[in-house]
Write a protein that holds these residues in place. Sequence first.
Motif, PDB file in Angstrom:
ATOM      1  N   ARG A 169     -17.062  18.032  27.973  1.00  9.97           N
ATOM      2  CA  ARG A 169     -16.968  16.600  27.687  1.00  9.97           C
ATOM      3  C   ARG A 169     -16.827  16.325  26.190  1.00  9.97           C
ATOM      4  O   ARG A 169     -16.400  15.234  25.809  1.00  9.97           O
ATOM      5  CB  ARG A 169     -18.203  15.864  28.233  1.00  9.97           C
ATOM      6  N   GLU A 170     -17.213  17.289  25.370  1.00 12.28           N
ATOM      7  CA  GLU A 170     -17.060  17.139  23.925  1.00 12.28           C
ATOM      8  C   GLU A 170     -15.577  17.265  23.560  1.00 12.28           C
ATOM      9  O   GLU A 170     -14.908  18.221  23.958  1.00 12.28           O
ATOM     10  CB  GLU A 170     -17.880  18.208  23.199  1.00 12.28           C
ATOM     11  N   TRP A 171     -15.098  16.300  22.803  1.00 11.55           N
ATOM     12  CA  TRP A 171     -13.682  16.289  22.469  1.00 11.55           C
ATOM     13  C   TRP A 171     -13.290  17.470  21.588  1.00 11.55           C
ATOM     14  O   TRP A 171     -12.174  17.983  21.669  1.00 11.55           O
ATOM     15  CB  TRP A 171     -13.331  14.977  21.770  1.00 11.55           C
ATOM     16  N   ALA A 172     -14.205  17.936  20.755  1.00 13.99           N
ATOM     17  CA  ALA A 172     -13.911  19.081  19.899  1.00 13.99           C
ATOM     18  C   ALA A 172     -13.661  20.347  20.710  1.00 13.99           C
ATOM     19  O   ALA A 172     -12.952  21.247  20.263  1.00 13.99           O
ATOM     20  CB  ALA A 172     -15.056  19.312  18.916  1.00 13.99           C
ATOM     21  N   ILE A 173     -14.217  20.434  21.908  1.00 15.38           N
ATOM     22  CA  ILE A 173     -13.989  21.577  22.791  1.00 15.38           C
ATOM     23  C   ILE A 173     -12.841  21.287  23.752  1.00 15.38           C
ATOM     24  O   ILE A 173     -11.998  22.151  24.025  1.00 15.38           O
ATOM     25  CB  ILE A 173     -15.276  21.909  23.569  1.00 15.38           C
ATOM     26  N   LYS A 174     -12.794  20.085  24.244  1.00 13.09           N
ATOM     27  CA  LYS A 174     -11.813  19.729  25.279  1.00 13.09           C
ATOM     28  C   LYS A 174     -10.382  19.793  24.765  1.00 13.09           C
ATOM     29  O   LYS A 174      -9.461  20.169  25.507  1.00 13.09           O
ATOM     30  CB  LYS A 174     -12.136  18.326  25.801  1.00 13.09           C
ATOM     31  N   GLN A 175     -10.155  19.473  23.514  1.00 16.33           N
ATOM     32  CA  GLN A 175      -8.791  19.413  22.994  1.00 16.33           C
ATOM     33  C   GLN A 175      -8.148  20.788  22.855  1.00 16.33           C
ATOM     34  O   GLN A 175      -6.920  20.886  22.742  1.00 16.33           O
ATOM     35  CB  GLN A 175      -8.784  18.710  21.639  1.00 16.33           C
ATOM     36  N   HIS A 176      -8.956  21.861  22.904  1.00 11.84           N
ATOM     37  CA  HIS A 176      -8.424  23.210  22.788  1.00 11.84           C
ATOM     38  C   HIS A 176      -8.297  23.913  24.142  1.00 11.84           C
ATOM     39  O   HIS A 176      -7.923  25.092  24.169  1.00 11.84           O
ATOM     40  CB  HIS A 176      -9.315  24.056  21.871  1.00 11.84           C
ATOM     41  N   LEU A 177      -8.604  23.242  25.221  1.00 10.48           N
ATOM     42  CA  LEU A 177      -8.591  23.858  26.548  1.00 10.48           C
ATOM     43  C   LEU A 177      -7.448  23.307  27.379  1.00 10.48           C
ATOM     44  O   LEU A 177      -7.124  22.111  27.311  1.00 10.48           O
ATOM     45  CB  LEU A 177      -9.920  23.618  27.266  1.00 10.48           C
ATOM     46  N   TYR A 178      -6.827  24.167  28.165  1.00  8.85           N
ATOM     47  CA  TYR A 178      -5.797  23.729  29.106  1.00  8.85           C
ATOM     48  C   TYR A 178      -6.423  23.018  30.289  1.00  8.85           C
ATOM     49  O   TYR A 178      -5.903  22.020  30.786  1.00  8.85           O
ATOM     50  CB  TYR A 178      -4.976  24.934  29.570  1.00  8.85           C
ATOM     51  N   SER A 179      -7.566  23.544  30.763  1.00  8.03           N
ATOM     52  CA  SER A 179      -8.306  22.935  31.861  1.00  8.03           C
ATOM     53  C   SER A 179      -9.787  22.976  31.522  1.00  8.03           C
ATOM     54  O   SER A 179     -10.251  23.876  30.819  1.00  8.03           O
ATOM     55  CB  SER A 179      -8.043  23.671  33.178  1.00  8.03           C
ATOM     56  N   THR A 180     -10.529  21.998  32.004  1.00 10.11           N
ATOM     57  CA  THR A 180     -11.967  21.928  31.725  1.00 10.11           C
ATOM     58  C   THR A 180     -12.826  22.523  32.835  1.00 10.11           C
ATOM     59  O   THR A 180     -14.050  22.456  32.756  1.00 10.11           O
ATOM     60  CB  THR A 180     -12.371  20.468  31.516  1.00 10.11           C
ATOM     61  N   THR A 181     -12.184  23.107  33.843  1.00 10.83           N
ATOM     62  CA  THR A 181     -12.953  23.660  34.964  1.00 10.83           C
ATOM     63  C   THR A 181     -12.585  25.092  35.295  1.00 10.83           C
ATOM     64  O   THR A 181     -13.207  25.666  36.194  1.00 10.83           O
ATOM     65  CB  THR A 181     -12.758  22.784  36.216  1.00 10.83           C
ATOM     66  N   ASP A 182     -11.601  25.678  34.635  1.00 17.20           N
ATOM     67  CA  ASP A 182     -11.181  27.020  35.007  1.00 17.20           C
ATOM     68  C   ASP A 182     -12.090  28.063  34.367  1.00 17.20           C
ATOM     69  O   ASP A 182     -13.065  27.747  33.680  1.00 17.20           O
ATOM     70  CB  ASP A 182      -9.717  27.248  34.625  1.00 17.20           C
ATOM     71  N   THR A 183     -11.757  29.324  34.584  1.00 17.41           N
ATOM     72  CA  THR A 183     -12.575  30.423  34.070  1.00 17.41           C
ATOM     73  C   THR A 183     -12.559  30.481  32.551  1.00 17.41           C
ATOM     74  O   THR A 183     -13.573  30.790  31.915  1.00 17.41           O
ATOM     75  CB  THR A 183     -12.074  31.752  34.658  1.00 17.41           C
ATOM     76  N   ASN A 184     -11.423  30.175  31.964  1.00 14.11           N
ATOM     77  CA  ASN A 184     -11.332  30.193  30.500  1.00 14.11           C
ATOM     78  C   ASN A 184     -12.235  29.142  29.876  1.00 14.11           C
ATOM     79  O   ASN A 184     -12.846  29.372  28.825  1.00 14.11           O
ATOM     80  CB  ASN A 184      -9.876  29.966  30.083  1.00 14.11           C
ATOM     81  N   ALA A 185     -12.341  27.975  30.501  1.00 13.32           N
ATOM     82  CA  ALA A 185     -13.220  26.930  29.969  1.00 13.32           C
ATOM     83  C   ALA A 185     -14.681  27.358  30.034  1.00 13.32           C
ATOM     84  O   ALA A 185     -15.450  27.141  29.088  1.00 13.32           O
ATOM     85  CB  ALA A 185     -13.008  25.636  30.748  1.00 13.32           C
ATOM     86  N   VAL A 186     -15.074  27.980  31.139  1.00 13.07           N
ATOM     87  CA  VAL A 186     -16.462  28.429  31.281  1.00 13.07           C
ATOM     88  C   VAL A 186     -16.774  29.535  30.280  1.00 13.07           C
ATOM     89  O   VAL A 186     -17.867  29.577  29.695  1.00 13.07           O
ATOM     90  CB  VAL A 186     -16.717  28.894  32.727  1.00 13.07           C
ATOM     91  N   TYR A 187     -15.805  30.409  30.030  1.00  9.90           N
ATOM     92  CA  TYR A 187     -16.017  31.483  29.055  1.00  9.90           C
ATOM     93  C   TYR A 187     -16.192  30.908  27.655  1.00  9.90           C
ATOM     94  O   TYR A 187     -17.068  31.354  26.893  1.00  9.90           O
ATOM     95  CB  TYR A 187     -14.839  32.457  29.106  1.00  9.90           C
ATOM     96  N   ASN A 188     -15.371  29.930  27.285  1.00 14.24           N
ATOM     97  CA  ASN A 188     -15.506  29.322  25.963  1.00 14.24           C
ATOM     98  C   ASN A 188     -16.802  28.540  25.823  1.00 14.24           C
ATOM     99  O   ASN A 188     -17.399  28.516  24.748  1.00 14.24           O
ATOM    100  CB  ASN A 188     -14.311  28.408  25.698  1.00 14.24           C
ATOM    101  N   ILE A 189     -17.258  27.917  26.893  1.00 12.17           N
ATOM    102  CA  ILE A 189     -18.553  27.227  26.853  1.00 12.17           C
ATOM    103  C   ILE A 189     -19.667  28.234  26.595  1.00 12.17           C
ATOM    104  O   ILE A 189     -20.607  27.969  25.834  1.00 12.17           O
ATOM    105  CB  ILE A 189     -18.775  26.454  28.160  1.00 12.17           C
ATOM    106  N   GLY A 190     -19.569  29.409  27.197  1.00 11.26           N
ATOM    107  CA  GLY A 190     -20.572  30.440  26.952  1.00 11.26           C
ATOM    108  C   GLY A 190     -20.567  30.930  25.517  1.00 11.26           C
ATOM    109  O   GLY A 190     -21.625  31.152  24.919  1.00 11.26           O
ATOM    110  N   CYS A 191     -19.382  31.095  24.923  1.00 14.78           N
ATOM    111  CA  CYS A 191     -19.292  31.536  23.527  1.00 14.78           C
ATOM    112  C   CYS A 191     -19.881  30.494  22.576  1.00 14.78           C
ATOM    113  O   CYS A 191     -20.624  30.831  21.646  1.00 14.78           O
ATOM    114  CB  CYS A 191     -17.835  31.823  23.170  1.00 14.78           C
TER     115      CYS A 191
END
Length: 204
Positions: A102-124
């Motif tokens: 939901r944070e725009w600083a993270i959301k603007q760099h993601l293709y999708s906010t629910t896929d595996t890549n998004a979850v991995y970046n949230i963990g990092c």
Amino acid sequence: MLPLGSVCPLGVRLLGVCSRVPVVTCVRGITYGENDAVNPNFVNRNPRNMEMLRLARKPEGWNLEASSRTYWYKLVLEKSNRHSTGWVEHHTGTPVVSASTREWAIKQHLYSTTDTNAVYNIGCILARRCLESGISEVYTELDQYAESSGKIQKFLSAMKEGGVELKEPRFIHELSVGMFSRRRPALPWQVQEEGVSSPPSPIS
């Protein structure tokens, strides 16, 4: 006695007799004023001080509870239809550190906010924020779902790569510190820096 703010000769050292008199120390001609006096009373305002020293007791809860409550900090991951959110929760129920798509600083760099890549970046990002907050060890119940869910597996691997341990140490009981105790755990203030391996940097 020399007044405050004046330059003292070499080797002269003036100390206040009582607590109301500021301590003035002059070494090698360096002048120390009233603002340089050290307060003899120190108050540690870090709320995680006793937990970092492993001296704070963990809440035990009930043995038949489905979710264990024996922890200081718990790692939680929440996935919805639109966003992914991870946070570290204190045993009192208040969130300490969080990261969400939901944070725009993270959301603007993601293709999708629910896929595996998004979850991995949230963990990092969450691992980096945990280390910046002084939290390096957390408790989690997500490892039992890691085999059936690829997103949870990626989330936990990102936390490990970021330098966060997914297991909390036991608290130090007062009976185990005595001279005649059978178990003598390594106390945190007795561990040397040279014997501890530094975690890998979360930034490659």
